[in-house]
Design an enzyme around this catalytic site. Structure first.
Site, PDB file in Angstrom:
ATOM      1  N   LEU A 198      -4.724 -91.494 -43.900  1.00 29.44           N
ATOM      2  CA  LEU A 198      -5.304 -90.262 -44.442  1.00 29.44           C
ATOM      3  C   LEU A 198      -4.313 -89.110 -44.328  1.00 29.44           C
ATOM      4  CD1 LEU A 198      -7.529 -88.289 -45.387  1.00 29.44           C
ATOM      5  CD2 LEU A 198      -8.321 -88.213 -42.996  1.00 29.44           C
ATOM      6  N   ASP A 199      -4.046 -88.704 -43.094  1.00 26.93           N
ATOM      7  CA  ASP A 199      -3.092 -87.634 -42.811  1.00 26.93           C
ATOM      8  C   ASP A 199      -2.297 -88.070 -41.598  1.00 26.93           C
ATOM      9  OD1 ASP A 199      -1.698 -85.365 -42.165  1.00 26.93           O
ATOM     10  OD2 ASP A 199      -3.444 -84.091 -41.815  1.00 26.93           O
ATOM     11  N   PRO A 200      -1.150 -88.703 -41.832  1.00 21.77           N
ATOM     12  CA  PRO A 200      -0.421 -88.801 -43.100  1.00 21.77           C
ATOM     13  C   PRO A 200      -0.880 -89.980 -43.960  1.00 21.77           C
ATOM     14  CG  PRO A 200       0.864 -89.800 -41.352  1.00 21.77           C
ATOM     15  CD  PRO A 200      -0.376 -89.254 -40.694  1.00 21.77           C
TER      16      PRO A 200
END
Length: 353
Positions: A46-48
């Site tokens: 997701l993030d990253p």
């Protein structure tokens, strides 16, 4: 342990996919992985992960139409759904509790109007919070995350004077985290009273010890007064009371205030059986078009978890990693070595729209 697993994969000539950031130890394995003909794809969660894919899709479209990216601001966070955020941190854990708390002590680095802004580790980060109003129905705040300056090169946006990647929380999280820091409860260093073989201690007694109050039998009202005086705020008492950290409950000790509080909050602020989480991601991309017209393009990504199924965090980290794994198995990703999802042959299939 990522680099240890990666080294084993290289030795066995097995490909690897991870949703985590590339560490220096991972980067050092690049040449070995290339020589072994192994693909080790990183930062594809997701993030990253999704944040990269959506950013690069937009940036490439802008470039294709002759535009220049002049600024890039991105915020992302995993949260409880609003109806389940009723605690002082406005937060429940959908990933590593220790990581979420430790993140509040991290350093950060970003570009603001052409100047590099540095935030030292140890607690300054929570003072760098700003309000976020891109979703008017939510009360959100954000703070910088890690070193954003590298993304000028990663994303191919050399003209961007502002480059900032940050974390989203509900409004109130930063104040609560700052207060926990001020009280010494997020200290990652060992504390003598938290040695696992030491005598039993209550949370109220621990608070007294951490704050340096010699009398651990101090009357509750006197203790609250001293906490208010020490912190300069009545909010500190409210926070501790709501989290039941002024109680006579015995402390499960884990060596440091941070690890001890982490274990406590991991249970207290866990999502319940019928509760769901939420992921919010936002990009604001400043554009200068060939006719000197300016535009700020916003990209929103919002996903709710399923109370009876997968959490939003599980879906948004797991699906991209699974798709990338299948792409490698099907031969669609041919790059070898320690790689990132920054080339169009990797990220374009994720963004077919």
């Amino acid at each position: 342990m990522h680099h240890v697993v990666a080294k084993a994969c290289i030795d066995q000539k097995i490909n690897m996919v991870t949703a985590s950031y590339v560490s220096d130890a991972m980067k050092e394995l690049h040449d070995e992985a290339v020589e072994a003909g192994v693909t080790i794809l990183n930062e594809i969660g997701l993030d990253p992960g999704i944040d990269h894919l959506l950013a690069l899709e937009c940036i490439d479209d802008v470039k294709a139409m002759g535009g220049r990216v002049t600024s890039f601001e991105s915020f992302c966070g995993g949260l409880p759904a609003p109806e389940f955020s009723d605690n002082p941190l406005r937060y429940k854990f959908s990933w590593s509790p220790r990581g979420a708390l430790l993140n509040t002590l991290s350093s950060a680095r970003y570009l603001r109007k052409g100047q590099v802004v540095e935030i030292s580790e140890g607690g300054e980060l929570m003072a760098a919070t700003k309000s976020l109003d891109f979703l008017p129905g939510f009360s959100l705040e954000g703070f910088p995350n890690r070193d954003s300056t590298a993304y000028t090169n990663y994303y191919g946006i050399p003209d961007a004077l502002t480059v900032l990647r940050g974390t989203i929380r509900y409004t109130g999280f930063a104040e609560a985290a700052r207060t926990l820091q001020l009280l010494g409860l997020l200290d990652p260093k060992p504390h003598p009273y938290l040695h696992t073989q030491g005598p039993d201690m209550t949370w109220r007694g621990l608070i007294c010890q951490i704050l340096g109050f010699e009398d651990t039998t101090i009357l509750p009202e006197n203790l609250k007064q001293k906490i208010t005086e020490r912190t300069g705020s009545e909010f500190a008492v409210e926070l501790l009371e709501e989290l039941e950290l002024l109680s006579d409950e015995k402390v499960a000790k884990y060596g440091t205030p941070l690890d001890t509080l982490t274990q406590y909050l991991a249970n207290k602020l866990a999502l319940g059986p019928q509760e769901r989480d939420l992921v919010i991601l936002r990009h604001d991309i400043g554009i200068m078009w060939p006719d000197n017209r300016k535009e700020v393009r916003g990209v929103n990504f919002v996903v709710y978890g399923d109370a009876e199924g997968h959490s939003a965090m599980a879906k948004t980290v797991g699906f991209p990693a699974a798709i990338a794994t299948k792409m490698i198995l099907d031969g669609e990703i041919q790059h070898k070595g320690i790689i990132l999802p920054f080339t169009s042959d990797i990220y374009r299939p994720f963004c077919p729209g």
